[in-house]
Enzyme design. Structure first.
Site, PDB file in Angstrom:
ATOM      1  N   SER A 101       0.877  -1.149  -0.138  1.00 16.38           N
ATOM      2  CA  SER A 101       0.230   0.036   0.026  1.00 16.38           C
ATOM      3  C   SER A 101       0.906   1.290  -0.031  1.00 16.38           C
ATOM      4  O   SER A 101       0.394   2.352   0.614  1.00 16.38           O
ATOM      5  CB  SER A 101      -0.769   0.028   1.384  1.00 16.38           C
ATOM      6  OG  SER A 101      -0.048  -0.160   2.343  1.00 16.38           O
TER       7      SER A 101
ATOM      8  N   ASN B 154       3.166   4.262  -2.537  1.00 18.87           N
ATOM      9  CA  ASN B 154       2.944   4.959  -3.477  1.00 18.87           C
ATOM     10  C   ASN B 154       2.361   4.195  -4.725  1.00 18.87           C
ATOM     11  O   ASN B 154       1.125   4.696  -5.130  1.00 18.87           O
ATOM     12  CB  ASN B 154       4.205   5.649  -3.809  1.00 18.87           C
ATOM     13  CG  ASN B 154       4.171   6.680  -4.821  1.00 18.87           C
ATOM     14  OD1 ASN B 154       4.805   7.247  -5.793  1.00 18.87           O
ATOM     15  ND2 ASN B 154       3.163   7.874  -4.369  1.00 18.87           N
ATOM     16  N   TRP B 155       2.878   3.233  -5.123  1.00 19.66           N
ATOM     17  CA  TRP B 155       2.516   2.632  -6.386  1.00 19.66           C
ATOM     18  C   TRP B 155       1.214   1.599  -6.049  1.00 19.66           C
ATOM     19  O   TRP B 155       0.239   1.524  -6.756  1.00 19.66           O
ATOM     20  CB  TRP B 155       3.648   1.669  -6.975  1.00 19.66           C
ATOM     21  CG  TRP B 155       3.213   1.080  -8.344  1.00 19.66           C
ATOM     22  CD1 TRP B 155       3.872  -0.248  -8.779  1.00 19.66           C
ATOM     23  CD2 TRP B 155       2.566   1.399  -9.581  1.00 19.66           C
ATOM     24  NE1 TRP B 155       3.260  -0.610 -10.038  1.00 19.66           N
ATOM     25  CE2 TRP B 155       2.587   0.496 -10.444  1.00 19.66           C
ATOM     26  CE3 TRP B 155       1.694   2.589  -9.899  1.00 19.66           C
ATOM     27  CZ2 TRP B 155       1.980   0.488 -11.589  1.00 19.66           C
ATOM     28  CZ3 TRP B 155       1.081   2.781 -10.841  1.00 19.66           C
ATOM     29  CH2 TRP B 155       1.291   1.730 -12.038  1.00 19.66           C
TER      30      TRP B 155
ATOM     31  N   LYS C 178       9.553  -4.025  -8.720  1.00 19.83           N
ATOM     32  CA  LYS C 178      10.809  -3.587  -9.444  1.00 19.83           C
ATOM     33  C   LYS C 178      12.187  -4.032  -8.445  1.00 19.83           C
ATOM     34  O   LYS C 178      12.223  -3.220  -7.723  1.00 19.83           O
ATOM     35  CB  LYS C 178      10.806  -2.225 -10.044  1.00 19.83           C
ATOM     36  CG  LYS C 178       9.665  -2.161 -11.074  1.00 19.83           C
ATOM     37  CD  LYS C 178       9.690  -0.883 -11.689  1.00 19.83           C
ATOM     38  CE  LYS C 178       8.523  -0.930 -12.775  1.00 19.83           C
ATOM     39  NZ  LYS C 178       8.230   0.752 -13.159  1.00 19.83           N
TER      40      LYS C 178
ATOM     41  N   ALA D 223       3.901   6.649 -10.075  1.00 27.88           N
ATOM     42  CA  ALA D 223       2.703   6.329  -9.493  1.00 27.88           C
ATOM     43  C   ALA D 223       1.776   7.509  -9.415  1.00 27.88           C
ATOM     44  O   ALA D 223       0.583   7.571  -9.538  1.00 27.88           O
ATOM     45  CB  ALA D 223       2.950   5.533  -7.955  1.00 27.88           C
TER      46      ALA D 223
ATOM     47  N   LYS E  99      16.638  -1.020 -14.894  1.00 24.57           N
ATOM     48  CA  LYS E  99      16.424   0.565 -15.076  1.00 24.57           C
ATOM     49  C   LYS E  99      16.543   1.390 -14.161  1.00 24.57           C
ATOM     50  O   LYS E  99      17.249   2.591 -14.088  1.00 24.57           O
ATOM     51  CB  LYS E  99      15.290   0.709 -15.806  1.00 24.57           C
ATOM     52  CG  LYS E  99      13.959   0.355 -15.135  1.00 24.57           C
ATOM     53  CD  LYS E  99      13.284   1.489 -14.323  1.00 24.57           C
ATOM     54  CE  LYS E  99      12.163   1.175 -13.093  1.00 24.57           C
ATOM     55  NZ  LYS E  99      11.669   2.260 -12.402  1.00 24.57           N
TER      56      LYS E  99
ATOM     57  N   ARG F  17      12.550   8.716  -8.367  1.00 22.99           N
ATOM     58  CA  ARG F  17      13.303   8.840  -7.073  1.00 22.99           C
ATOM     59  C   ARG F  17      14.573   8.384  -7.055  1.00 22.99           C
ATOM     60  O   ARG F  17      15.403   8.923  -6.443  1.00 22.99           O
ATOM     61  CB  ARG F  17      12.497   7.981  -5.993  1.00 22.99           C
ATOM     62  CG  ARG F  17      12.285   6.720  -6.246  1.00 22.99           C
ATOM     63  CD  ARG F  17      11.476   5.917  -4.960  1.00 22.99           C
ATOM     64  NE  ARG F  17      10.030   5.804  -5.307  1.00 22.99           N
ATOM     65  CZ  ARG F  17       9.451   4.987  -4.681  1.00 22.99           C
ATOM     66  NH1 ARG F  17       9.930   3.993  -4.047  1.00 22.99           N
ATOM     67  NH2 ARG F  17       8.051   4.733  -4.885  1.00 22.99           N
ATOM     68  N   ASN F  18      14.894   7.443  -7.919  1.00 22.69           N
ATOM     69  CA  ASN F  18      16.267   7.072  -7.938  1.00 22.69           C
ATOM     70  C   ASN F  18      17.377   8.085  -8.359  1.00 22.69           C
ATOM     71  O   ASN F  18      18.327   8.419  -7.830  1.00 22.69           O
ATOM     72  CB  ASN F  18      16.394   5.776  -8.863  1.00 22.69           C
ATOM     73  CG  ASN F  18      15.921   4.447  -8.192  1.00 22.69           C
ATOM     74  OD1 ASN F  18      16.611   4.030  -7.125  1.00 22.69           O
ATOM     75  ND2 ASN F  18      14.731   4.191  -8.461  1.00 22.69           N
TER      76      ASN F  18
ATOM     77  N   LYS G 279      11.039   3.636  -0.518  1.00 20.98           N
ATOM     78  CA  LYS G 279      12.292   2.883  -0.547  1.00 20.98           C
ATOM     79  C   LYS G 279      13.015   3.307  -1.910  1.00 20.98           C
ATOM     80  O   LYS G 279      12.456   3.059  -3.230  1.00 20.98           O
ATOM     81  CB  LYS G 279      12.036   1.336  -0.367  1.00 20.98           C
ATOM     82  CG  LYS G 279      11.701   1.120   0.948  1.00 20.98           C
ATOM     83  CD  LYS G 279      12.290   1.257   2.393  1.00 20.98           C
ATOM     84  CE  LYS G 279      11.741   1.293   3.576  1.00 20.98           C
ATOM     85  NZ  LYS G 279      12.356   1.962   4.516  1.00 20.98           N
TER      86      LYS G 279
HETATM   87  N1  LIG Z   1       6.249   4.442  -6.969  1.00 20.87           N
HETATM   88  C1  LIG Z   1       6.240   4.092  -8.108  1.00 20.87           C
HETATM   89  O1  LIG Z   1       5.994   5.158  -8.974  1.00 20.87           O
HETATM   90  C2  LIG Z   1       6.315   2.944  -8.790  1.00 20.87           C
HETATM   91  C3  LIG Z   1       5.928   2.664 -10.291  1.00 20.87           C
HETATM   92  C4  LIG Z   1       6.090   1.238 -10.585  1.00 20.87           C
HETATM   93  C5  LIG Z   1       6.754   0.345  -9.781  1.00 20.87           C
HETATM   94  N2  LIG Z   1       6.885   0.607  -8.321  1.00 20.87           N
HETATM   95  C6  LIG Z   1       7.623  -0.500  -7.659  1.00 20.87           C
HETATM   96  O2  LIG Z   1       6.352  -1.070  -6.783  1.00 20.87           O
HETATM   97  C7  LIG Z   1       6.959  -1.656  -5.679  1.00 20.87           C
HETATM   98  C8  LIG Z   1       6.350  -0.845  -4.441  1.00 20.87           C
HETATM   99  O3  LIG Z   1       6.864   0.552  -4.398  1.00 20.87           O
HETATM  100  P1  LIG Z   1       5.746   1.497  -3.713  1.00 20.87           P
HETATM  101  O4  LIG Z   1       6.093   2.919  -4.456  1.00 20.87           O
HETATM  102  O5  LIG Z   1       4.325   1.008  -3.793  1.00 20.87           O
HETATM  103  O6  LIG Z   1       6.462   1.710  -2.405  1.00 20.87           O
HETATM  104  P2  LIG Z   1       6.916   2.779  -1.419  1.00 20.87           P
HETATM  105  O7  LIG Z   1       8.138   3.094  -1.649  1.00 20.87           O
HETATM  106  O8  LIG Z   1       5.981   4.138  -1.919  1.00 20.87           O
HETATM  107  O9  LIG Z   1       6.348   2.579   0.097  1.00 20.87           O
HETATM  108  C9  LIG Z   1       6.991   1.667   0.691  1.00 20.87           C
HETATM  109  C10 LIG Z   1       5.961   0.605   1.272  1.00 20.87           C
HETATM  110  O10 LIG Z   1       6.808  -0.088   2.032  1.00 20.87           O
HETATM  111  C11 LIG Z   1       6.109  -0.412   3.102  1.00 20.87           C
HETATM  112  N3  LIG Z   1       7.086  -0.694   4.313  1.00 20.87           N
HETATM  113  C12 LIG Z   1       7.662  -0.076   5.014  1.00 20.87           C
HETATM  114  N4  LIG Z   1       8.433  -0.904   6.136  1.00 20.87           N
HETATM  115  C13 LIG Z   1       7.944  -2.150   5.916  1.00 20.87           C
HETATM  116  C14 LIG Z   1       8.558  -3.402   6.327  1.00 20.87           C
HETATM  117  N5  LIG Z   1       9.083  -3.395   7.191  1.00 20.87           N
HETATM  118  N6  LIG Z   1       7.816  -4.469   5.794  1.00 20.87           N
HETATM  119  C15 LIG Z   1       6.961  -4.524   4.820  1.00 20.87           C
HETATM  120  N7  LIG Z   1       6.609  -3.241   4.364  1.00 20.87           N
HETATM  121  C16 LIG Z   1       7.000  -2.196   4.855  1.00 20.87           C
HETATM  122  C17 LIG Z   1       5.409   0.686   3.620  1.00 20.87           C
HETATM  123  O11 LIG Z   1       4.250   0.483   4.235  1.00 20.87           O
HETATM  124  C18 LIG Z   1       4.773   1.316   2.275  1.00 20.87           C
HETATM  125  O12 LIG Z   1       3.880   0.562   1.925  1.00 20.87           O
HETATM  126  C19 LIG Z   1       8.714  -1.458  -5.630  1.00 20.87           C
HETATM  127  O13 LIG Z   1       9.129  -2.304  -6.146  1.00 20.87           O
HETATM  128  C20 LIG Z   1       8.784  -0.044  -6.891  1.00 20.87           C
HETATM  129  O14 LIG Z   1       9.768  -0.237  -7.497  1.00 20.87           O
HETATM  130  C21 LIG Z   1       6.950   1.907  -7.813  1.00 20.87           C
END
Ligand SMILES: NC(=O)c1ccc[n+]([C@@H]2O[C@H](COP(=O)([O-])OP(=O)(O)OC[C@H]3O[C@@H](n4cnc5c(N)ncnc54)[C@H](O)[C@@H]3O)[C@@H](O)[C@H]2O)c1
Length: 491
Positions: free
Chosen positions: A153, A155-156, A262, A295, A346, A411-412, A438
């Site tokens: 839950s 950002n994505w 990813k 996201a 990437k 973000r990277n 992260k």
């Molecule tokens: N954000 C984007 O734009 C985007 C786009 C495409 C793919 N992704 C990929 O989606 C995946 C998830 O990214 P995101 O953006 O939803 O996450 P995020 O980086 O926004 O958020 C971190 C998440 O990790 C959780 N978290 C924190 N500590 C934790 C722990 N100890 N145990 C379990 N969960 C914990 C948090 O509750 C939160 O839901 C990643 O692999 C990312 O690369 C992200």
């Protein structure tokens, strides 16, 4: 060149008139043709299929429903899911909303004849009956609805929950309640799950967006996943093993999943795909979704594309139904490993792009980073993936498009630029700048570097290796440019 826009039928000669455009002496001109010949016959089904491919997809506000039932041998094509072989070899799933089995629309004369016979409704009934004989449409409506669980839950995760929740409300194929597993956090003295369930907003990871009311936040992963037929995995990759371990042996038979994660993890042979971890732990089929999908832009409903890598055609179509919208267009391909490895690699290239921004190099330099990074991605995929690697996959959203967006907007890139400008560590910047989100790039570079070292191939991947050495081994960031200057691509 003549286009057949504006074809009109006439009674007596001329029998038809066509308007179109043509290039004459370097100018585009409107021309009109008239003919006494009968209008050419309509395209045959085979031709229709071809035209369908190049025609822009029909964007309907509701996701198309294919008449699928888990017990059925195949899809009813009324939903527009034509067999992959009829498409372009490896691309799967046609734009939703097309119906190749239905008879062509009745002409006015046909309709009059039917009305005269008083058979308007009979005709419709016959069409319905034909459908129920050919496909399990009726059976499907009696099938228990498929339960969906989103694992994550952030950002994505929240952006995709917004899409899924809305799409599911328009369908009777899925259970209306979408459970979303939330890593519980306290925000201003309140539980994040409680805020999401009362205010329908993930105030920490996707503020300013209302989540559909049928998305229910659940803090306990066992409760969230109980009875689920479809899993959407969307957490930072470093947490996937721990989460899967908690639900091993509790998965409903026949359940399947898709990973939006990813990154890569460590395995016995150096590197492991995240989908493999899920497959091995939970014993379910896992597809992947990767693309140029920042996201917040997806949540804002700004148009973008994405790629699903899926070996199981039925699953691919179900995921498409769940997630496609007019502004989130999905292509399904079958080389899942390539799709997934693109999504992980990437992020390393994006760190390199951020270094260049921090060093005040310009757009030309960034374009070179993107190109050289892409070459390393292709070479690495060939080294690593099981089965053939299709270069065409790199032209999908998961390939070059994701690479570009990440090197400009992700973000990277942002953290890597700050790394150069501030001299702070990646870990500190991640905490300071990302509000709990992260980073994937630096950690992925470490996993990749380990494997390259094992295979004695560090020299062949200087961009990937230098990103790792700058992030973790104190190598000077200025040396990133000399790594580009001496890249094997120029030798
Ligand atoms: N954000 C984007 O734009 C985007 C786009 C495409 C793919 N992704 C990929 O989606 C995946 C998830 O990214 P995101 O953006 O939803 O996450 P995020 O980086 O926004 O958020 C971190 C998440 O990790 C959780 N978290 C924190 N500590 C934790 C722990 N100890 N145990 C379990 N969960 C914990 C948090 O509750 C939160 O839901 C990643 O692999 C990312 O690369 C992200």
């Amino acid at each position: 060149m003549l286009s057949n826009e504006g074809v009109k039928r006439g009674g007596s000669p001329p029998r038809w008139v066509a308007q179109g455009t043509c290039f004459a002496q370097g100018r585009l001109e409107l021309v009109t043709f008239a003919s006494t010949q009968p209008l050419p016959p309509p395209a045959q089904p085979r031709d229709k299929g071809r035209r369908h491919l190049s025609a822009p997809p029909r964007h309907s506000s509701a996701p198309a429903l294919s008449h699928w039932s888990p017990g059925a041998a195949s899809f009813c094509r009324h939903a527009g899911a034509q067999p992959a072989s009829g498409i372009s070899g490896r691309r799967r799933g046609l734009p939703a909303g097309e119906c190749s089995d239905l008879p062509p629309p009745a002409t006015l004369t046909d309709r009059r004849k039917t009305e005269r016979r008083g058979g308007g409704t009979r005709r419709r009934r016959r069409r319905r009956n034909r459908c129920s004989v050919r496909c399990p449409r009726r059976q499907a409506s009696t099938m228990p609805p498929l339960k969906v669980c989103i694992v994550g839950s952030g950002n994505w995760g929240s952006a995709i929950a917004k899409i899924l929740g809305k799409n599911i409300q328009k369908s009777n194929r899925f259970d209306p309640v979408v459970k979303m597993w939330v890593f519980e956090e306290i925000i201003n003295g309140r539980k994040l799950t409680e805020i999401i369930n009362k205010e329908h907003e993930n105030v920490k990871y996707l503020p300013g967006h209302t989540l559909p009311k049928n998305v229910v936040a659940v803090a306990d992963i066992v409760e969230a996943s109980s009875g689920a037929d479809i899993f959407i995995f969307v957490i930072p990759h470093q947490f996937i093993t721990r989460i899967c371990d908690q639900i091993v042996g509790l998965i409903k038979p026949g359940a399947f999943g898709i990973s939006l994660i990813k990154g890569v993890d460590e395995g016995a042979e150096g590197l492991k795909l995240i989908s493999d971890i899920i497959r091995e732990k939970l014993k379910i089929e896992v597809s992947v979704l990767m693309g140029a999908n920042i996201a917040s832009e997806v949540a804002d409903e700004k148009f973008c594309e994405t790629t699903i890598g899926c070996k199981n055609e039925k699953h691919g179509q179900i995921f498409k139904e769940l997630m496609q919208t007019p502004n989130f267009r999905i292509t399904v391909v079958d080389d899942c490993d390539t799709v997934e490895i693109c999504g992980a690699l990437k992020n390393i290239v994006a760190v390199g792009a951020g270094f260049c921004d921090g060093l005040d190099f310009g757009d030309n330099t960034k374009a070179a980073v993107i190109r050289l990074g892409l070459m390393e991605m292709v070479a690495f995929a060939k080294l690593f993936c099981r089965g053939p690697v299709s270069i065409a996959t790199f032209l999908e959203s998961c390939g070059v498009a994701d690479l570009i967006t990440t090197c400009y907007g992700g973000r990277n890139r942002k953290v890597a630029e700050a790394f150069v400008r501030t001299g702070k560590s990646i870990e500190d910047l991640e905490k300071e700048m990302l509000n709990g989100q992260k980073l994937q790039g630096p950690q992925t570079s470490a996993e990749v570097y380990k494997m390259l070292k094992q295979k004695n191939m560090v020299d062949k991947f200087p961009l990937f290796s230098t990103v790792y050495q700058i992030c973790y081994e104190g190598r000077l960031v200025q040396e990133f440019i000399s790594c580009l200057q001496n890249h094997p691509q120029h030798m």
